[in-house]
Design an enzyme around this catalytic site. Structure first.
Site, PDB file in Angstrom:
ATOM      1  CG  HIS A   1       3.276  -9.220   3.995  1.00  0.00           C
ATOM      2  ND1 HIS A   1       4.325  -8.343   3.749  1.00  0.00           N
ATOM      3  CD2 HIS A   1       2.575  -9.291   2.832  1.00  0.00           C
ATOM      4  CE1 HIS A   1       4.251  -7.917   2.499  1.00  0.00           C
ATOM      5  NE2 HIS A   1       3.206  -8.475   1.930  1.00  0.00           N
TER       6      HIS A   1
HETATM    7  O1  RIB Z   1       0.627  -5.221   3.909  1.00  0.00           O
HETATM    8  C1  RIB Z   1       0.534  -6.590   4.164  1.00  0.00           C
HETATM    9  C2  RIB Z   1      -0.569  -6.869   5.129  1.00  0.00           C
HETATM   10  O2  RIB Z   1      -1.809  -6.468   4.559  1.00  0.00           O
HETATM   11  C3  RIB Z   1      -0.732  -8.373   5.434  1.00  0.00           C
HETATM   12  O3  RIB Z   1      -1.235  -8.528   6.733  1.00  0.00           O
HETATM   13  C4  RIB Z   1      -1.747  -8.809   4.430  1.00  0.00           C
HETATM   14  O4  RIB Z   1      -2.500  -9.938   4.869  1.00  0.00           O
HETATM   15  C5  RIB Z   1      -2.651  -7.603   4.395  1.00  0.00           C
HETATM   16  O5  RIB Z   1      -3.538  -7.695   5.494  1.00  0.00           O
END
Ligand code: RIB
Ligand code: CA
Length: 313
Positions: free
Chosen positions: A243
């Site tokens: 992500h």
């Molecule tokens: O949903 C994914 C996000 O939530 C990313 O930033 C992961 O690190 C968590 O913070």
């Protein structure tokens, strides 16, 4: 973007945050002015610790790390140890940090920095719940006109939620903070699950990290191995979605990403859909566009970029 472009990373490390920080520190196009930790994946003490571990892994003890908010604006903190492990950085065995936490409060440092830097010259890369950024905007509304752009990982539309059926984790943890940010009038780029779920760490991509043969490459491979076990079980996908590094990837190579400028509102009232990003992708409302919402990316190109940058550390 000017070269180097000044960025502040607001983060809740988290393995994917850690890889995003490494990618930024490895990129000469970016000047990381500082890192503000926020409670999210794990409590603040651990996110502030993990951010320093990552800076030291990159050989960058010079980057100041600040502690920000230890809980959301109004809600009880929701964490994600089930994804990131008890420490938030499970996977590799990394030494405790020796660099100190900067004693200045992170939110105050954000405000002071944005007030002292030339208007529009600083980009904020938000990788966790938006509590720090919202607190800064509420405390010092004048900074909204001074922020160049906010590039954040958060939200979802066609991909729906990952922590509830309706909401992505970062926005779900602090929906009121997200609402402040999306309504602040600051240029915003959103990397939602719609994009990041296409950035999958396949076996070959993980092998490429390990093949770097460096402490960074090995640590990143071990982080994604750990991070993947949750997503594999949940999505059955061919690898963990990476992500947060998509935020840095967009900054460096926006041509690898595609999206559209649309209106995004945040659900804050319903317990059922709290934290949902109501993205007007088809522009069916008269609500003005307030975000560039990324829907797709060239995953191969992104991983080539990420791996090439990690090789520099
Ligand atoms: O949903 C994914 C996000 O939530 C990313 O930033 C992961 O690190 C968590 O913070
Ligand atoms: Ca994160």
């Amino acid at each position: 973007m000017p070269d180097p472009a000044k960025i502040i990373i607001d983060t809740d490390p988290g393995q994917d945050d850690a890889i995003a920080i490494l990618m930024a520190l490895a990129s000469p196009e970016l000047e990381v002015m500082g890192i503000t930790a926020v409670a999210g994946n794990v409590p603040l003490e651990l996110t502030a610790r993990n951010a320093r571990i990552v800076c030291e892994l990159a050989g960058r003890r010079d980057v100041p790390v600040f502690a920000g908010a230890r809980q959301p604006l109004r809600r009880r903190l929701v964490t994600a140890e089930h994804v990131h492990g008890r420490t938030g950085l499970d996977g590799p065995v990394l030494p405790d940090p020796t660099m100190p936490l900067d004693p200045r409060p992170g939110v105050g440092w954000l405000i002071d920095t944005l007030r002292s830097e030339p208007r529009g010259s600083v980009t904020i890369c938000a990788l966790g719940p938006l509590t720090n950024l919202a607190l800064a905007l509420l405390k010092a509304p004048d900074i909204a006109a001074r922020i160049g752009r906010i590039v954040l990982m958060g939200g979802a539309y066609f991909e729906v939620g990952n922590i509830t059926p309706a909401a992505e984790f970062n926005i779900h943890v602090d929906p009121e903070a997200a609402q402040v940010v999306f309504r602040a009038g600051v240029p915003v780029t959103v990397l939602p699950l719609d994009a990041t779920h296409k950035a999958l760490v396949t076996g070959a991509r993980n092998d490429a990290f390990r093949a770097l043969g460096t402490p960074v490459g090995t640590a990143v491979a071990e982080m994604t191995d750990f991070f993947e076990r949750f997503d594999l079980e949940k999505y059955g996908s061919d690898g963990a979605p990476l992500h947060d590094p998509c935020v840095i990837g967009w900054l460096l190579r926006p041509d690898l990403f595609s999206g559209r400028s649309i209106n995004v509102e945040i659900e804050t009232l319903s317990d059922l859909t709290r934290g949902m990003t109501v993205a007007d992708w088809w522009r069916v409302t008269p609500r003005p566009a307030n975000a560039f919402f990324v829907g797709d990316l060239d995953a191969a190109g992104f991983f080539d970029l990420l791996t090439e940058r990690l090789a520099r550390l």
